[in-house]
Structure formats: C-alpha cells, structure tokens
Design a protein around this motif. Structure first.
Motif, PDB file in Angstrom:
ATOM      1  N   UNK A   1     -55.747  42.778   0.402  1.00 26.55           N
ATOM      2  CA  UNK A   1     -56.024  43.753   1.465  1.00 26.55           C
ATOM      3  C   UNK A   1     -56.888  44.911   0.958  1.00 26.55           C
TER       4      UNK A   1
ATOM      5  N   UNK B   1     -56.620  47.473  -0.583  1.00 25.10           N
ATOM      6  CA  UNK B   1     -55.847  48.647  -0.986  1.00 25.10           C
ATOM      7  C   UNK B   1     -56.728  49.820  -1.387  1.00 25.10           C
ATOM      8  N   UNK B   2     -57.760  50.080  -0.612  1.00 25.36           N
ATOM      9  CA  UNK B   2     -58.575  51.276  -0.860  1.00 25.36           C
ATOM     10  C   UNK B   2     -57.799  52.483  -0.358  1.00 25.36           C
TER      11      UNK B   2
ATOM     12  N   UNK C   1     -49.302  47.726  -1.594  1.00 28.24           N
ATOM     13  CA  UNK C   1     -50.445  47.473  -2.472  1.00 28.24           C
ATOM     14  C   UNK C   1     -51.201  48.763  -2.801  1.00 28.24           C
ATOM     15  N   UNK C   2     -51.022  49.831  -1.983  1.00 23.84           N
ATOM     16  CA  UNK C   2     -51.628  51.118  -2.344  1.00 23.84           C
ATOM     17  C   UNK C   2     -51.139  51.560  -3.723  1.00 23.84           C
TER      18      UNK C   2
ATOM     19  N   UNK D   1     -57.064  43.367  -4.804  1.00 24.49           N
ATOM     20  CA  UNK D   1     -56.004  42.948  -3.886  1.00 24.49           C
ATOM     21  C   UNK D   1     -56.588  42.287  -2.650  1.00 24.49           C
TER      22      UNK D   1
ATOM     23  N   UNK E   1     -51.021  59.107   1.804  1.00 23.04           N
ATOM     24  CA  UNK E   1     -51.013  58.063   2.829  1.00 23.04           C
ATOM     25  C   UNK E   1     -49.843  58.252   3.795  1.00 23.04           C
TER      26      UNK E   1
ATOM     27  N   UNK F   1     -54.631  57.009   9.284  1.00 22.07           N
ATOM     28  CA  UNK F   1     -55.965  56.473   8.989  1.00 22.07           C
ATOM     29  C   UNK F   1     -55.848  55.202   8.169  1.00 22.07           C
ATOM     30  N   UNK F   2     -56.558  54.157   8.562  1.00 20.62           N
ATOM     31  CA  UNK F   2     -56.427  52.865   7.898  1.00 20.62           C
ATOM     32  C   UNK F   2     -57.298  52.751   6.673  1.00 20.62           C
ATOM     33  N   UNK F   3     -56.850  51.994   5.695  1.00 19.84           N
ATOM     34  CA  UNK F   3     -57.660  51.728   4.528  1.00 19.84           C
ATOM     35  C   UNK F   3     -57.313  50.363   3.983  1.00 19.84           C
ATOM     36  N   UNK F   4     -56.420  49.695   4.716  1.00 16.41           N
ATOM     37  CA  UNK F   4     -55.974  48.368   4.323  1.00 16.41           C
ATOM     38  C   UNK F   4     -56.559  47.389   5.320  1.00 16.41           C
ATOM     39  N   UNK F   5     -57.142  46.342   4.784  1.00 15.46           N
ATOM     40  CA  UNK F   5     -57.707  45.315   5.660  1.00 15.46           C
ATOM     41  C   UNK F   5     -56.578  44.361   6.050  1.00 15.46           C
ATOM     42  N   UNK F   6     -56.306  44.313   7.348  1.00 13.19           N
ATOM     43  CA  UNK F   6     -55.173  43.474   7.779  1.00 13.19           C
ATOM     44  C   UNK F   6     -55.622  42.023   7.895  1.00 13.19           C
TER      45      UNK F   6
ATOM     46  N   UNK G   1     -48.330  49.334   3.385  1.00 17.33           N
ATOM     47  CA  UNK G   1     -48.330  48.288   2.362  1.00 17.33           C
ATOM     48  C   UNK G   1     -48.085  48.867   0.970  1.00 17.33           C
TER      49      UNK G   1
ATOM     50  N   UNK H   1     -57.167  55.514   1.612  1.00 17.52           N
ATOM     51  CA  UNK H   1     -57.865  55.946   2.836  1.00 17.52           C
ATOM     52  C   UNK H   1     -58.278  57.409   2.819  1.00 17.52           C
TER      53      UNK H   1
END
Lengths: 369, 276
Positions: free
Chosen positions: A83, A85-86, B167-168, A81, B190, B271-276, B165, A88
C-alpha cells in the motif's frame, strides 16, 4: 549487500501454521521471488526477514548476523509496501528522506540525496507535493525511492506492483529489472503474479500452504515444474493437466485417456517405481506447446471446440472433452485455420510432463540423473 | 400533467414543513444573538432597540462571573490535556499491541465510564476526593472529569486507530525508526484528526458541566462559569434576563472559537496516503 538464510523457520498464528519448516537460502546479490496464491505464507516469510513478524521457531540470518529477534530498525533493510505507506502529512521530499532523518542526517544532506534518487525515478519535479496529490504510479515510485535512499543489506518488496494498472505494472517491472542489473542488490520480492516472478527473479520459490514446493531459477520452474501445483501456477494460461492411465508394455510406457494418443515413452526408473503403486498418472502439456494437429493421430488430443479467443498475435483455442476437462492451446494467429466441431491438438513428445499419483514430477528421458 | 402537479405540490409542502421546523430551532438561537445587546431584553424575541453594550458592561463588573470563565478555562484545558494525552497513548497501545483480552478491557471501561462521571457516583466520588484532601481544588475537578471521559475517548480513538493501516509505522521502523520515533513522526500525525475530535468533545463536555464542579468546589473564586452563571439570578431565583443573555454569549464563545480554530487548522477529516 548480504545473503539471507532461513534455518528451519516455522511461524504459527494460533493454530494456523503460516510457514512450516522453511529452510531456503538467498545468495548475496540474488533477486528471489516468493511466488504463491494468497495465504501461502509468502508475505509472512518476507515479514520475518523484515522483523515485522517473529518466527515461532527457527532462525533467520542476514549475512552472518542472527536477526531472528532483532528490531526492524537494526536490520539494515529497506522495504516497499503493497500500500506504499507514504506518510500523508509529509511532502515527497520528506517522505523519501525519512530514513535519513532517523539516521540523523542534516536537512540539507538528506534533501540533496532525496533529490538525487527522485531524479533517477523521474519524480524530481514532484518533491514539494503531498502524497495525496500525485498519481498511483508516482506514489509507487516514491515508496521505491524511499527504499533506495540509503544503502541496505537486503531490499524487500511486498507485492509492490499489484496496485498499478496493467501498463504501469509492465513499465515498473522493467525498471525493477534494470535496477537489479544496475545495483546487483539482494532482493526478496513477494508476488502472486507468476509473470512478475519469471521476469524479475534469479530464483523463484514457489510456495503452497506454508511450504516451499520448488526453489529454482525461473526457467527451471517453467520447464520442469516439481509438482502439479507449480505446473498449474506458473505459465499463462496454466499447464493443461489430464489424468491418464499408464501401463508398461513391450518395454515402453503407454498413456491412455479418451481422445488421447501418445507415442510410447521410454520407461524411466522413476516412472517404473511410480507405477508400482498404481496406474494413474497426470499428463501435463503447456498451451504454447500445442498446435492444431494436421497429420496423423499420434501425440494428439481431441475434443469439441469450446472457445476460440483471438488475442492479436496469438489465439487461445480451448477444447472440451467428454469428461468436461478442458485443454487450452496457444496458437499463433498466422498458423490459425478455421475451426469447428471436433478439433485435434498435437504436441511434441519431448514437451510433455508426467506427474505421479501424488502430483510429484516424474523425470522423463534425459532428465534423470 | 397531474403527476407533475402533484410532485410540485409535494415539493412545496416539504419546503414549507422544513422551513417551519427550521424556524422553531432557529428562534432560540436568534434570541441568543439579539438579547445580549438589548438592555430591555425579556424572554420574548425582540430586535435590540437601541442596540447597546450596557449588558456587557454590567457583566464585566461582576468579578465572580469573570473569574468563573477563567476557572472554566483552567479546568477544561487541564482535563483536555489529560484526556487527550491519556486516550491517545492508551488507545494506540490497545489498538496495536497483541495483548490478550484487550477488547474486554475496552468494553468494561466504556461500561463504567458513564457511571464514574454520572450523578449516581457523586457520593463515592465526593468521599474519595475528600479523603484525598482535594476538595475545593482545580485538580480534583480535572481528575474526575479525566476519569469519566477517558474510557469513551479511548473507545472512540481506538476505533479510529484500528482503521489506520499498520504499514505506516512498519515502514518507519523498517526505515530505521525506533518505536517511539515511529509513533511521534508517523503514527501521531496520522491519527491527529481522531485526537482532535476527542479533544473537542472532551472540552465541550467539561466546559458545559455543572454538577461535578458544584459538588467538589467550595470557594467562589474557584467556581467555573457553569456555576457562576447562577450569580445572575435574583435572590428569589428569577433570572436577570439581560445579564444572563450577555454572560451566556461570553460563555459559549470559547467553544465556538475552538470549533472554528480546529476546522481551520486541522479540519475534521482524514487525509489519505495509503493506496487501497
């Protein structure tokens, strides 16, 4: 590995048609890039292969399976993806091994496999870290590792490199190319970066407003763009396009525009037919096919010097014509001369492109057949 | 020079003003901490002398009051479980599914939620609960609270989930997870910070509520602490300050503990895990 095919697929969101009557096929082991500006339908196309969107009409096939309405989990696909979508709340090892976890692999087996893939991607030493504790490039490779951890029929990429800085992007692009050579995977790769598409694809599908405008190997797209849209989209800087007046006289095709001088061209059947409807055509010349004219006026275009940008090995020289149209040339700095005022750029007659009134390519001498 | 001087005085003035304001708010809290340990506590602020646990000893002899704390716990935990689970599932569905008119549904629910648990609806609620034969049961209190708090909880959580998002879950499903697996493995962890906020909010709401249990319950052994606290008023209606203070401290401990536990265990953050 398997092939993918679209059978007159249309996808509408309300009144908006995102993809219209798509009918391309992707061969087994092919790396196809869907290239186009944002909103052209390339991501929607990819998501229909993944099963994240359902076509409004038409069929999608992976291999000989009709997957049109199949749930994503049953499609035997991997996807990277934009972004990443790892997850977290999982460390890298669990992130990479997640596809194996849902397949019921034991913890030992899936972590061993995750380590294997991570080592190949040079993130083996980070497996205990959380996604928020690693850099953008490492996150990108983690999401790639998650896609590669189990064998899939098709690998899907949704602009996977667009969040990386320029240097990392080049590195990752080279790695993807290597991976493709190594694995021979069937891949569909969405990008708006023409250089990425050229570098990676075995075939490029250039899309505009939900329609595939041209579907051909990258060099073909570069050498013989099917429309002015493709000509303008592929190449950096894009192809120079100039409206010209065309007429047939003495059995040859003559092009006319202010400051332009071309040698007479052979009249092809397509050109003759295009000129029945009118006399305006579009002339295209790529910046890399222009040089500083030194000799006579034939096959040159003139204008006032607008900009001269030095890029190291080469310079971008831009002319501005009386009608405000600009023409850019890529000149090797070794061949550079002092420029000022009115400048004349020359081109070879076999490097020009012609498009008809609707922007469709007119085959030139030697292309017809 | 004068400019610096005036800036200096402005700062002093500001600090003094905020200190006074702070003191005004701090006084009741200081009383609240000191009074339970003072056997001669009155409404005025006084440092306990001698420092003693006598007030608590008396409170612990009041079975009705202790029973009240236990009942509060039953009703709050019951309500929180219902609100937490219901709001999570409902708001997830409302956020992710392409149901038409889901916005309207959310807003209508929100509009009516304040009515359901409000005092205006007490008579119909009493009649309904009575008709169901649930008067004087914990379950009645739990259900009414859940009904009243759910819409707001759903609204808060839906907003939270909308911001996460898709996309998770999409990546989980592409990787081979069923929608249920994707929800429990990926989406739920999440959105957990949002669920935690809702749970704490619901707990505090139920724990401190007086009217609903007072109306729906009859027998003294089912009354929560918010009602039982009135056993520390004399026949004439004057509060027995010493005991009231001790009981109040006991009454607020679970909420404080909950806050500390949640911020230690989950933290009120994302906590973030998505690259904006």
């Amino acid at each position: 590995m398997a092939s993918v095919s679209f059978d007159s697929v249309t996808k509408k969101f309300g009144d908006f048609t995102a993809v219209s009557d798509l009918g391309i096929g992707i061969g087994d082991g092919e790396f196809v890039c869907l290239l186009g500006p944002s909103g052209c339908g390339k991501t929607t196309t990819l998501r229909m292969i993944a099963g994240l969107e359902t076509p409004t009409s038409g069929r999608v096939r992976i291999g000989d399976r009709d997957v049109t309405f199949m749930h994503p989990k049953d499609r035997k696909i991997s996807m990277v993806f934009q972004d990443y979508a790892l997850y977290p709340h999982m460390n890298l090892a669990d992130n990479i091994a997640y596809p194996l976890k849902v397949r019921g692999e034991s913890k030992e087996k899936r972590h061993a496999r995750a380590r294997e893939v991570a080592d190949v991607l040079k993130i083996g030493q980070l497996l205990e870290r959380m996604p928020s504790q690693i850099s953008g490039g490492q996150q990108q490779r983690t999401s790639l590792a998650r896609a590669l951890v189990y064998p899939s029929d098709v690998y899907l990429f949704d602009e996977p490199l667009s969040n990386l800085d320029a240097k990392l992007r080049l590195e990752a692009r080279g790695f993807l190319n290597h991976l493709q050579r190594d694995m021979g995977m069937t891949a569909v790769y969405v990008t708006h970066d023409q250089a990425e598409a050229m570098a990676l694809a075995t075939r490029v599908a250039v899309m505009d407003a939900g329609v595939v405008v041209q579907y051909a190997p990258p060099l073909e797209v570069y050498r013989r763009p099917a429309t002015t849209f493709v000509a303008n989209f592929v190449g950096n800087p894009p192809m120079n396009l100039l409206p010209v007046e065309a007429m047939i006289a003495d059995g040859a095709l003559h092009l006319r525009a202010d400051g332009l001088a071309t040698s007479p061209l052979k009249v092809t059947r397509a050109a003759a037919k295009a000129l029945e409807g009118g006399k305006s055509l579009t002339l295209g010349v790529r910046p890399e096919h222009l040089s500083i004219a030194s000799g006579g006026e034939e096959n040159t275009i003139a204008g006032q010097l607008f900009a001269n940008e030095n890029m190291g090995p080469e310079a971008l020289v831009t002319l501005e014509r009386e009608d405000a149209a600009r023409f850019t040339a890529r000149i090797f700095t070794d061949e550079m001369v002092a420029l000022e005022g009115r400048v004349r750029l020359g081109f070879a007659a076999d490097h020009i492109h012609l498009f008809d009134g609707e922007g469709l390519r007119l085959p030139l001498d030697g292309e017809e057949g | 020079m004068t400019r610096y001087l005036s800036l200096y005085f402005t700062r002093i003035g500001f600090s003094v003003a905020t200190a006074v304001l702070g003191a005004v708010f701090a006084l009741p809290l200081i009383w609240f901490v000191f009074a339970p340990f003072n056997p001669r506590a009155e409404l005025g602020l006084a440092v306990p002398d001698p420092f003693s646990l006598a007030n608590f000893e008396t409170v612990f002899q009041n079975a009705f009051a202790l029973r009240g704390l236990w009942n509060s716990l039953i009703q709050s935990v019951g309500g929180v479980v219902l609100v937490g689970a219901g709001a999570t599932l409902a708001s997830y569905a409302l956020s992710r599914s392409p149901i038409r008119g889901k916005n309207v549904v959310t807003y209508i629910l929100l509009l009516f939620s304040s009515v359901v648990s409000g005092s205006a609806a007490m008579v119909p609620i009493f009649l309904i609960v009575n008709g169901m034969g649930l008067i004087d049961t914990h379950i009645a209190v739990i259900l009414v609270f859940a009904g009243g708090l759910l819409p707001t909880a759903m609204f808060i959580l839906r907003d939270f989930i909308d911001g996460i998002p898709k996309s998770y879950e999409e990546s989980a499903m592409v990787a081979g997870a069923s929608p249920v697996q994707a929800f429990f493995d990926v989406a739920l962890p999440v959105i957990r910070p949002g669920v935690v906020v809702v749970v704490v909010w619901a707990f505090v709401n139920i724990w401190g509520s007086f009217l609903i249990p007072f109306i729906l319950l009859r027998s003294s052994e089912k009354m929560p602490a918010s009602v039982a606290i009135y056993s520390f008023y004399s026949e004439a209606g004057t509060p027995i300050v010493t005991l009231l203070a001790a009981y109040s401290l006991l009454y607020s401990l679970p909420v404080i503990v909950l806050y500390l536990f949640v911020s230690w265990k989950f933290g009120f953050r994302f906590f973030g895990g998505i690259k904006a």
